[in-house]
Design a protein around this motif. Structure first.
Motif, PDB file in Angstrom:
ATOM      1  N   ALA A 281       0.826  -1.200   0.000  1.00  0.00           N
ATOM      2  CA  ALA A 281       0.000   0.000   0.000  1.00  0.00           C
ATOM      3  C   ALA A 281       0.864   1.256   0.000  1.00  0.00           C
ATOM      4  CB  ALA A 281      -0.917   0.001   1.226  1.00  0.00           C
ATOM      5  N   ARG A 282       1.976   1.217   0.720  1.00  0.00           N
ATOM      6  CA  ARG A 282       2.868   2.380   0.757  1.00  0.00           C
ATOM      7  C   ARG A 282       3.646   2.517  -0.549  1.00  0.00           C
ATOM      8  NH1 ARG A 282       6.474   2.724   5.933  1.00  0.00           N
ATOM      9  NH2 ARG A 282       6.992   4.657   4.852  1.00  0.00           N
ATOM     10  N   ILE A 283       4.002   1.391  -1.159  1.00  0.00           N
ATOM     11  CA  ILE A 283       4.656   1.447  -2.467  1.00  0.00           C
ATOM     12  C   ILE A 283       3.744   2.146  -3.468  1.00  0.00           C
ATOM     13  CG2 ILE A 283       5.444   0.062  -4.419  1.00  0.00           C
ATOM     14  CD1 ILE A 283       6.412  -2.033  -2.421  1.00  0.00           C
ATOM     15  N   GLU A 284       2.478   1.790  -3.455  1.00  0.00           N
ATOM     16  CA  GLU A 284       1.517   2.367  -4.400  1.00  0.00           C
ATOM     17  C   GLU A 284       1.294   3.851  -4.119  1.00  0.00           C
ATOM     18  OE1 GLU A 284      -1.775  -0.237  -3.844  1.00  0.00           O
ATOM     19  OE2 GLU A 284      -1.061  -1.697  -5.341  1.00  0.00           O
ATOM     20  N   ARG A 285       1.239   4.237  -2.843  1.00  0.00           N
ATOM     21  CA  ARG A 285       1.070   5.655  -2.518  1.00  0.00           C
ATOM     22  C   ARG A 285       2.270   6.465  -2.992  1.00  0.00           C
ATOM     23  NH1 ARG A 285      -0.952   3.714   2.496  1.00  0.00           N
ATOM     24  NH2 ARG A 285       0.996   4.251   3.560  1.00  0.00           N
ATOM     25  N   GLU A 286       3.455   5.920  -2.778  1.00  0.00           N
ATOM     26  CA  GLU A 286       4.667   6.626  -3.206  1.00  0.00           C
ATOM     27  C   GLU A 286       4.701   6.758  -4.735  1.00  0.00           C
ATOM     28  OE1 GLU A 286       8.242   8.680  -2.462  1.00  0.00           O
ATOM     29  OE2 GLU A 286       6.748   7.926  -1.044  1.00  0.00           O
ATOM     30  N   TRP A 287       4.305   5.702  -5.413  1.00  0.00           N
ATOM     31  CA  TRP A 287       4.271   5.739  -6.877  1.00  0.00           C
ATOM     32  C   TRP A 287       3.323   6.840  -7.348  1.00  0.00           C
ATOM     33  CZ3 TRP A 287       7.014   2.427 -10.238  1.00  0.00           C
ATOM     34  CH2 TRP A 287       6.697   2.567 -11.602  1.00  0.00           C
ATOM     35  N   ALA A 288       2.132   6.871  -6.763  1.00  0.00           N
ATOM     36  CA  ALA A 288       1.134   7.862  -7.172  1.00  0.00           C
ATOM     37  C   ALA A 288       1.611   9.284  -6.908  1.00  0.00           C
ATOM     38  CB  ALA A 288      -0.187   7.600  -6.436  1.00  0.00           C
ATOM     39  N   ALA A 289       2.314   9.487  -5.804  1.00  0.00           N
ATOM     40  CA  ALA A 289       2.753  10.827  -5.433  1.00  0.00           C
ATOM     41  C   ALA A 289       3.974  11.289  -6.217  1.00  0.00           C
ATOM     42  CB  ALA A 289       3.065  10.869  -3.929  1.00  0.00           C
ATOM     43  N   THR A 290       4.717  10.360  -6.793  1.00  0.00           N
ATOM     44  CA  THR A 290       6.009  10.679  -7.387  1.00  0.00           C
ATOM     45  C   THR A 290       6.005  10.718  -8.901  1.00  0.00           C
ATOM     46  OG1 THR A 290       7.146   9.673  -5.497  1.00  0.00           O
ATOM     47  CG2 THR A 290       8.428   9.933  -7.512  1.00  0.00           C
ATOM     48  N   VAL A 291       5.296   9.806  -9.519  1.00  0.00           N
ATOM     49  CA  VAL A 291       5.491   9.543 -10.943  1.00  0.00           C
ATOM     50  C   VAL A 291       4.785  10.532 -11.863  1.00  0.00           C
ATOM     51  CG1 VAL A 291       4.890   7.879 -12.750  1.00  0.00           C
ATOM     52  CG2 VAL A 291       6.067   7.113 -10.670  1.00  0.00           C
ATOM     53  N   ALA A 292       3.538  10.903 -11.553  1.00  0.00           N
ATOM     54  CA  ALA A 292       2.745  11.697 -12.492  1.00  0.00           C
ATOM     55  C   ALA A 292       3.426  13.005 -12.871  1.00  0.00           C
ATOM     56  CB  ALA A 292       1.363  11.969 -11.903  1.00  0.00           C
ATOM     57  N   GLY A 293       3.979  13.710 -11.894  1.00  0.00           N
ATOM     58  CA  GLY A 293       4.622  14.989 -12.184  1.00  0.00           C
ATOM     59  C   GLY A 293       5.799  14.841 -13.122  1.00  0.00           C
ATOM     60  N   ALA A 294       6.624  13.822 -12.878  1.00  0.00           N
ATOM     61  CA  ALA A 294       7.789  13.593 -13.735  1.00  0.00           C
ATOM     62  C   ALA A 294       7.354  13.220 -15.148  1.00  0.00           C
ATOM     63  CB  ALA A 294       8.668  12.500 -13.134  1.00  0.00           C
ATOM     64  N   GLU A 295       6.300  12.427 -15.275  1.00  0.00           N
ATOM     65  CA  GLU A 295       5.822  12.062 -16.605  1.00  0.00           C
ATOM     66  C   GLU A 295       5.301  13.284 -17.352  1.00  0.00           C
ATOM     67  OE1 GLU A 295       4.550   7.390 -16.212  1.00  0.00           O
ATOM     68  OE2 GLU A 295       2.998   8.905 -15.909  1.00  0.00           O
ATOM     69  N   ASN A 296       4.601  14.168 -16.656  1.00  0.00           N
ATOM     70  CA  ASN A 296       4.102  15.389 -17.299  1.00  0.00           C
ATOM     71  C   ASN A 296       5.251  16.265 -17.787  1.00  0.00           C
ATOM     72  OD1 ASN A 296       1.454  14.623 -16.833  1.00  0.00           O
ATOM     73  ND2 ASN A 296       1.272  15.814 -14.943  1.00  0.00           N
ATOM     74  N   LEU A 297       6.279  16.376 -16.976  1.00  0.00           N
ATOM     75  CA  LEU A 297       7.438  17.177 -17.376  1.00  0.00           C
ATOM     76  C   LEU A 297       8.208  16.494 -18.498  1.00  0.00           C
ATOM     77  CD1 LEU A 297       8.557  18.220 -13.802  1.00  0.00           C
ATOM     78  CD2 LEU A 297       7.722  19.776 -15.573  1.00  0.00           C
ATOM     79  N   GLY A 298       8.312  15.167 -18.433  1.00  0.00           N
ATOM     80  CA  GLY A 298       8.983  14.432 -19.499  1.00  0.00           C
ATOM     81  C   GLY A 298       8.277  14.611 -20.832  1.00  0.00           C
ATOM     82  N   ALA A 299       6.943  14.727 -20.800  1.00  0.00           N
ATOM     83  CA  ALA A 299       6.176  14.909 -22.034  1.00  0.00           C
ATOM     84  C   ALA A 299       6.500  16.234 -22.708  1.00  0.00           C
ATOM     85  CB  ALA A 299       4.680  14.818 -21.737  1.00  0.00           C
ATOM     86  N   LEU A 300       6.985  17.213 -21.945  1.00  0.00           N
ATOM     87  CA  LEU A 300       7.361  18.496 -22.536  1.00  0.00           C
ATOM     88  C   LEU A 300       8.514  18.323 -23.512  1.00  0.00           C
ATOM     89  CD1 LEU A 300       7.193  20.839 -19.387  1.00  0.00           C
ATOM     90  CD2 LEU A 300       5.520  20.624 -21.240  1.00  0.00           C
ATOM     91  N   GLY A 301       9.305  17.267 -23.315  1.00  0.00           N
ATOM     92  CA  GLY A 301      10.418  17.017 -24.221  1.00  0.00           C
ATOM     93  C   GLY A 301       9.960  16.674 -25.624  1.00  0.00           C
ATOM     94  N   SER A 302       8.758  16.127 -25.746  1.00  0.00           N
ATOM     95  CA  SER A 302       8.222  15.788 -27.065  1.00  0.00           C
ATOM     96  C   SER A 302       7.513  16.975 -27.701  1.00  0.00           C
ATOM     97  CB  SER A 302       7.241  14.611 -26.959  1.00  0.00           C
ATOM     98  OG  SER A 302       7.893  13.465 -26.438  1.00  0.00           O
ATOM     99  N   ALA A 303       7.026  17.894 -26.859  1.00  0.00           N
ATOM    100  CA  ALA A 303       6.256  19.032 -27.359  1.00  0.00           C
ATOM    101  C   ALA A 303       7.113  20.266 -27.626  1.00  0.00           C
ATOM    102  CB  ALA A 303       5.152  19.380 -26.356  1.00  0.00           C
ATOM    103  N   HIS A 304       8.339  20.285 -27.113  1.00  0.00           N
ATOM    104  CA  HIS A 304       9.214  21.450 -27.258  1.00  0.00           C
ATOM    105  C   HIS A 304      10.615  20.989 -27.651  1.00  0.00           C
ATOM    106  CE1 HIS A 304       6.253  24.137 -25.232  1.00  0.00           C
ATOM    107  NE2 HIS A 304       5.940  23.020 -24.579  1.00  0.00           N
ATOM    108  N   GLU A 305      11.346  21.857 -28.295  1.00  0.00           N
ATOM    109  CA  GLU A 305      12.722  21.551 -28.670  1.00  0.00           C
ATOM    110  C   GLU A 305      13.640  21.891 -27.494  1.00  0.00           C
ATOM    111  OE1 GLU A 305      13.906  23.292 -32.319  1.00  0.00           O
ATOM    112  OE2 GLU A 305      12.240  22.463 -33.466  1.00  0.00           O
ATOM    113  N   LEU A 306      13.782  20.938 -26.597  1.00  0.00           N
ATOM    114  CA  LEU A 306      14.564  21.166 -25.394  1.00  0.00           C
ATOM    115  C   LEU A 306      16.041  20.885 -25.644  1.00  0.00           C
ATOM    116  CD1 LEU A 306      12.339  19.544 -22.596  1.00  0.00           C
ATOM    117  CD2 LEU A 306      12.294  21.890 -23.471  1.00  0.00           C
ATOM    118  N   SER A 307      16.878  21.681 -24.987  1.00  0.00           N
ATOM    119  CA  SER A 307      18.316  21.401 -24.993  1.00  0.00           C
ATOM    120  C   SER A 307      18.718  20.613 -23.758  1.00  0.00           C
ATOM    121  CB  SER A 307      19.111  22.703 -25.048  1.00  0.00           C
ATOM    122  OG  SER A 307      18.867  23.495 -23.888  1.00  0.00           O
ATOM    123  N   ALA A 308      17.838  20.549 -22.767  1.00  0.00           N
ATOM    124  CA  ALA A 308      18.126  19.800 -21.544  1.00  0.00           C
ATOM    125  C   ALA A 308      16.828  19.463 -20.835  1.00  0.00           C
ATOM    126  CB  ALA A 308      19.034  20.603 -20.615  1.00  0.00           C
TER     127      ALA A 308
END
Length: 436
Positions: A281-308
């Motif tokens: 249950a704690r593994i799942e809570r940590e996953w939910a709290a951690t992953v979504a934000g990083a995935e949203n930011l990672g998606a910006l790499g496909s939508a913009h010409e990032l240098s980093a």
């Protein structure tokens, strides 16, 4: 042998055949339906549960099905089986640029494995990542790994080769000829922290014309914004949770047209404050709290010409950390997500942070990291090493002050064994480590 299903069913059949061809008697074992194993001799267990792509309808399609693996260990415990258990993944690690990360969610099993190695040492075998094409050569290598022929517990099998996991010391060098220079808008998360402030300063020094400073709890200090403005850098601030895709999209859409988004520095995903034993249950809570934000930011790499693109996570996804195993799967995934972005052509960097001397970090987790052989790294040093990694276009890096003597002394109980073989000598200064 526990079996997976889904699109990897042919892989399951190939692995089973390889084991039998080399003299093993295999028994398919479903931890949910198979009768008691009491009294049955078991030499070892190879779990292929990670290869099962079946997801419940409510799943987002990205998180790995970790629960059956946790249940497997509980089932074996109840049956009194203490044979070594190996977890197999496929596409969960990358060994070089010619071997791109294909299934980053599988890296969550490597984080889970490091936790299980500590909490269930009497029945822990190791981790093995299987190749995309499993032929007779790969079968022989897999059998050798399981039989202990190589003396390694974290291995990637690739054709007729095996790759062992190591940390390699990366001595910081001068930035006289950086591989990149910042420009346009640089988005920085965790901007209200001391690390965020130091990062904003060097981003401005290295060419950023506009900074979008984001924090999920409070805006950055007014004096920092004034300081940046006085240096000639335009600054925007936003208090939002990057896990909210609409809020993040609105913040990016509001950027000045003359300063397009060119870099994203997601400093770190916070650890939960409390330590504790492994619990699904704690593994799942940590996953939910951690992953979504990083995935949203990672998606910006496909939508913009990032240098980093920096995706920060915790070192618990790379180094076994007693008491913090519940956080390990999510942070291992974040590190792998950056590598998947790089495989898609986005210049991403995975930064795995150790303990940082920052009052804004979770006190309980930071205290636990220090107890686990990771002394607190000064904030200014952490920011300088981050700059080093970004400017040099490093693919994956651990930024930490690692007590090598402590790690070596506790290698067996941590399940790391030979992880530090290539890091020679003690380190008394902050440094980075590259994984391979």
């Amino acid at each position: 042998m526990t079996s997976g299903d889904g699109e990897d069913a042919p892989m399951v059949a190939a692995v089973t055949t390889a084991l039998r061809d080399h003299g093993a008697e295999t028994v398919a074992f479903d931890p949910n339906t198979t009768p008691s194993l009491a009294g049955r001799p078991v030499a070892g267990v190879l779990s292929l549960l990670a290869l099962d792509d079946a997801r419940p309808a409510s799943d987002d399609g990205r998180g790995p099905a970790l629960a059956p693996t946790v249940e497997l260990f509980e089932t074996l415990r109840r049956a009194g089986v203490e044979a070594p258990v190996w977890l197999a993944t496929r596409g969960g690690v990358s060994v070089d640029v010619g071997d791109p990360m294909s299934r980053p969610e599988q890296a969550g099993f490597w984080g889970l494995g490091s936790a299980l190695a500590m909490e269930r040492p009497r029945c822990w075998g190791g981790l093995v990542d299987l190749p995309h094409w499993f032929d007779d050569r790969a079968g022989r290598r897999l059998v050798g790994v399981l039989a202990g022929a190589y003396g390694e517990v974290e291995v990637a099998v690739r054709g007729d080769s095996c790759f062992a996991r190591r940390l390699v010391r990366d001595v910081p060098t001068a930035l006289a000829t950086p591989a990149r220079r910042l420009r346009g808008t640089v988005l920085i998360t965790g901007a209200a922290t001391a690390l965020g402030a130091h990062t904003a300063r060097w981003a401005a020094e290295d060419g950023a014309e506009h900074l979008l400073l984001i924090d999920n709890t409070a805006p950055p200090a007014a004096d920092l914004v004034a300081e940046l403005g006085a240096s000639g850098v335009r600054t925007s601030v936003a208090t939002l949770d990057v896990a909210d895709p609409e809020a993040l999209a609105a913040a990016v859409a509001g950027l000045p047209a003359e300063f397009p988004l060119t870099a994203v520095l997601h400093l770190t995903a916070p650890l939960a404050a409390e330590a504790g034993q492994l619990e699904m249950a704690r593994i799942e809570r940590e996953w939910a709290a951690t992953v979504a934000g990083a995935e949203n930011l990672g998606a910006l790499g496909s939508a913009h010409e990032l240098s980093a693109l920096v995706l920060g996570c915790s070192v618990v996804g790379v180094l076994p950390s007693p008491g913090l195993g519940n956080q390990a799967p999510a942070h291992a995934y974040l590190s792998a997500l950056a590598q998947e972005c790089r495989a898609r052509g986005v210049p991403a960097t995975s930064v795995c942070w150790g303990s940082i001397d920052d009052p804004d970090t979770a006190v309980g987790a930071a205290k636990q990291l220090r107890a686990n052989g990771l002394p607190a790294l000064p904030q200014r040093s952490a920011a300088a090493l981050l700059r080093q990694a970004v400017m040099a276009d490093t693919a994956s890096v651990v930024i930490a002050d690692i007590d090598g003597a402590w790690m070596t002394a506790h290698a067996s109980e941590l399940g790391t064994h030979r992880l530090f073989d290539d890091v020679s000598g003690p380190s008394n200064t902050p440094h980075t480590h590259r994984g391979r």
